[in-house]
Design a protein around this motif. Structure first.
Motif, mmCIF file in Angstrom:
data_model
loop_
_atom_site.group_PDB
_atom_site.id
_atom_site.type_symbol
_atom_site.label_atom_id
_atom_site.label_comp_id
_atom_site.label_asym_id
_atom_site.label_seq_id
_atom_site.Cartn_x
_atom_site.Cartn_y
_atom_site.Cartn_z
ATOM 1 N N SER A 17 0.843 -1.196 0.000
ATOM 2 C CA SER A 17 0.000 0.000 0.000
ATOM 3 C C SER A 17 0.882 1.252 0.000
ATOM 4 C CB SER A 17 -0.895 0.006 1.240
ATOM 5 O OG SER A 17 -0.122 0.241 2.399
ATOM 6 N N ASP A 18 0.241 2.391 -0.080
ATOM 7 C CA ASP A 18 0.994 3.643 -0.068
ATOM 8 C C ASP A 18 1.222 4.182 1.347
ATOM 9 O OD1 ASP A 18 -1.597 4.366 0.471
ATOM 10 O OD2 ASP A 18 -1.729 5.915 -1.070
ATOM 11 N N MET A 19 1.003 3.327 2.345
ATOM 12 C CA MET A 19 1.225 3.749 3.732
ATOM 13 C C MET A 19 2.726 3.771 4.007
ATOM 14 S SD MET A 19 -1.799 1.778 5.717
ATOM 15 C CE MET A 19 -2.880 0.925 4.583
ATOM 16 N N PRO A 20 3.245 4.916 4.421
ATOM 17 C CA PRO A 20 4.701 5.098 4.508
ATOM 18 C C PRO A 20 5.416 4.384 5.649
ATOM 19 C CG PRO A 20 3.585 7.056 5.276
ATOM 20 C CD PRO A 20 2.520 6.124 4.761
ATOM 21 N N ASN A 21 4.693 4.045 6.717
ATOM 22 C CA ASN A 21 5.396 3.422 7.845
ATOM 23 C C ASN A 21 4.451 2.567 8.682
ATOM 24 O OD1 ASN A 21 4.082 5.146 9.833
ATOM 25 N ND2 ASN A 21 5.394 6.785 9.071
ATOM 26 N N ASN A 22 5.028 1.846 9.617
ATOM 27 C CA ASN A 22 4.243 0.931 10.442
ATOM 28 C C ASN A 22 3.267 1.644 11.368
ATOM 29 O OD1 ASN A 22 5.500 -1.186 9.209
ATOM 30 N ND2 ASN A 22 6.839 -1.687 10.914
ATOM 31 N N THR A 23 3.580 2.848 11.760
ATOM 32 C CA THR A 23 2.660 3.607 12.617
ATOM 33 C C THR A 23 1.351 3.860 11.880
ATOM 34 O OG1 THR A 23 4.517 4.656 13.748
ATOM 35 C CG2 THR A 23 2.376 5.732 13.949
ATOM 36 N N THR A 28 -4.293 2.427 10.781
ATOM 37 C CA THR A 28 -5.296 2.122 9.767
ATOM 38 C C THR A 28 -6.092 0.867 10.112
ATOM 39 O OG1 THR A 28 -3.954 3.182 8.072
ATOM 40 C CG2 THR A 28 -5.662 1.695 7.309
ATOM 41 N N ILE A 29 -5.428 -0.139 10.669
ATOM 42 C CA ILE A 29 -6.169 -1.353 11.040
ATOM 43 C C ILE A 29 -6.679 -1.302 12.481
ATOM 44 C CG2 ILE A 29 -5.080 -2.799 9.302
ATOM 45 C CD1 ILE A 29 -3.408 -4.074 11.588
ATOM 46 N N GLY A 30 -6.448 -0.188 13.151
ATOM 47 C CA GLY A 30 -7.026 0.038 14.472
ATOM 48 C C GLY A 30 -6.300 -0.591 15.633
ATOM 49 N N VAL A 31 -4.972 -0.697 15.520
ATOM 50 C CA VAL A 31 -4.188 -1.255 16.627
ATOM 51 C C VAL A 31 -3.042 -0.306 16.969
ATOM 52 C CG1 VAL A 31 -4.746 -3.645 16.023
ATOM 53 C CG2 VAL A 31 -2.666 -2.617 15.113
ATOM 54 N N THR A 32 -2.435 -0.554 18.113
ATOM 55 C CA THR A 32 -1.275 0.254 18.498
ATOM 56 C C THR A 32 -0.047 -0.218 17.714
ATOM 57 O OG1 THR A 32 -0.618 -1.267 20.256
ATOM 58 C CG2 THR A 32 -2.162 0.509 20.855
ATOM 59 N N LEU A 33 0.973 0.590 17.714
ATOM 60 C CA LEU A 33 2.216 0.209 17.041
ATOM 61 C C LEU A 33 2.811 -1.033 17.701
ATOM 62 C CD1 LEU A 33 4.352 0.705 14.913
ATOM 63 C CD2 LEU A 33 5.455 2.325 16.472
ATOM 64 N N ARG A 34 2.712 -1.123 19.007
ATOM 65 C CA ARG A 34 3.226 -2.300 19.717
ATOM 66 C C ARG A 34 2.482 -3.568 19.278
ATOM 67 N NH1 ARG A 34 3.983 -3.001 26.219
ATOM 68 N NH2 ARG A 34 4.880 -5.074 26.104
ATOM 69 N N HIS A 35 1.163 -3.460 19.173
ATOM 70 C CA HIS A 35 0.361 -4.596 18.723
ATOM 71 C C HIS A 35 0.730 -4.962 17.277
ATOM 72 C CE1 HIS A 35 -3.256 -7.182 18.836
ATOM 73 N NE2 HIS A 35 -3.248 -6.952 17.540
ATOM 74 N N TYR A 36 0.909 -3.961 16.451
ATOM 75 C CA TYR A 36 1.282 -4.214 15.051
ATOM 76 C C TYR A 36 2.640 -4.915 14.984
ATOM 77 C CZ TYR A 36 2.092 -3.622 10.102
ATOM 78 O OH TYR A 36 2.344 -3.872 8.783
ATOM 79 N N SER A 37 3.570 -4.514 15.813
ATOM 80 C CA SER A 37 4.887 -5.157 15.845
ATOM 81 C C SER A 37 4.765 -6.633 16.197
ATOM 82 C CB SER A 37 5.797 -4.462 16.858
ATOM 83 O OG SER A 37 6.019 -3.132 16.481
ATOM 84 N N ARG A 38 3.849 -6.961 17.076
ATOM 85 C CA ARG A 38 3.604 -8.368 17.417
ATOM 86 C C ARG A 38 2.916 -9.096 16.263
ATOM 87 N NH1 ARG A 38 0.904 -7.184 23.071
ATOM 88 N NH2 ARG A 38 2.658 -6.219 24.096
ATOM 89 N N LEU A 39 2.001 -8.405 15.612
ATOM 90 C CA LEU A 39 1.277 -8.985 14.477
ATOM 91 C C LEU A 39 2.234 -9.411 13.366
ATOM 92 C CD1 LEU A 39 -1.469 -9.564 13.043
ATOM 93 C CD2 LEU A 39 -1.333 -7.214 12.185
ATOM 94 N N VAL A 40 3.226 -8.594 13.118
ATOM 95 C CA VAL A 40 4.210 -8.880 12.062
ATOM 96 C C VAL A 40 4.943 -10.198 12.327
ATOM 97 C CG1 VAL A 40 6.371 -8.040 11.037
ATOM 98 C CG2 VAL A 40 4.489 -6.455 11.437
ATOM 99 N N LYS A 41 5.073 -10.560 13.581
ATOM 100 C CA LYS A 41 5.799 -11.783 13.950
ATOM 101 C C LYS A 41 4.912 -13.022 13.998
ATOM 102 C CE LYS A 41 9.019 -9.035 16.591
ATOM 103 N NZ LYS A 41 9.450 -8.628 17.911
ATOM 104 N N LYS A 42 3.601 -12.835 13.916
ATOM 105 C CA LYS A 42 2.669 -13.958 14.002
ATOM 106 C C LYS A 42 2.520 -14.655 12.655
ATOM 107 C CE LYS A 42 -0.326 -12.441 17.726
ATOM 108 N NZ LYS A 42 -1.717 -12.227 18.099
ATOM 109 N N GLU A 43 2.290 -15.950 12.731
ATOM 110 C CA GLU A 43 2.037 -16.750 11.525
ATOM 111 C C GLU A 43 0.556 -16.699 11.148
ATOM 112 O OE1 GLU A 43 4.137 -19.271 9.881
ATOM 113 O OE2 GLU A 43 5.887 -18.373 10.816
#
Length: 77
Positions: A17-23, A28-43
């Motif tokens: 997407s055109d979203m520039p960063n993880n923040t 956009t998906i309605g989570v915190t950056l910390r939660h997103y960082s965990r999401l990236v590591k999940k299968e």
């Protein structure tokens, strides 16, 4: 048994997407950056969570997960 879907299609969609960063992606998906960082590591994530993320992106989950109906067929049963 809870139904889960792979996180890879969601992460690929967000990365393409055109979203520039993880923040921004997290917000956009309605989570915190910390939660997103965990999401990236999940299968996998629960199908209802995946559905919620897709909706927050303004999409039907089948647009992100091409095999959505196969993955979630037991939900409709």
């Amino acid at each position: 048994m809870p139904i889960k879907v792979p996180t890879k299609p969601l992460l690929e969609y967000l990365n393409n997407s055109d979203m520039p960063n993880n923040t921004i992606k997290a917000k956009t998906i309605g989570v915190t950056l910390r939660h997103y960082s965990r999401l990236v590591k999940k299968e996998e994530i629960y199908w209802a969570t995946a559905d919620r993320y897709a909706i927050r992106l303004g999409l039907h989950p089948a647009i992100i997960w091409k095999d959505w109906y196969v993955l979630t067929k037991e939900v409709a049963a």
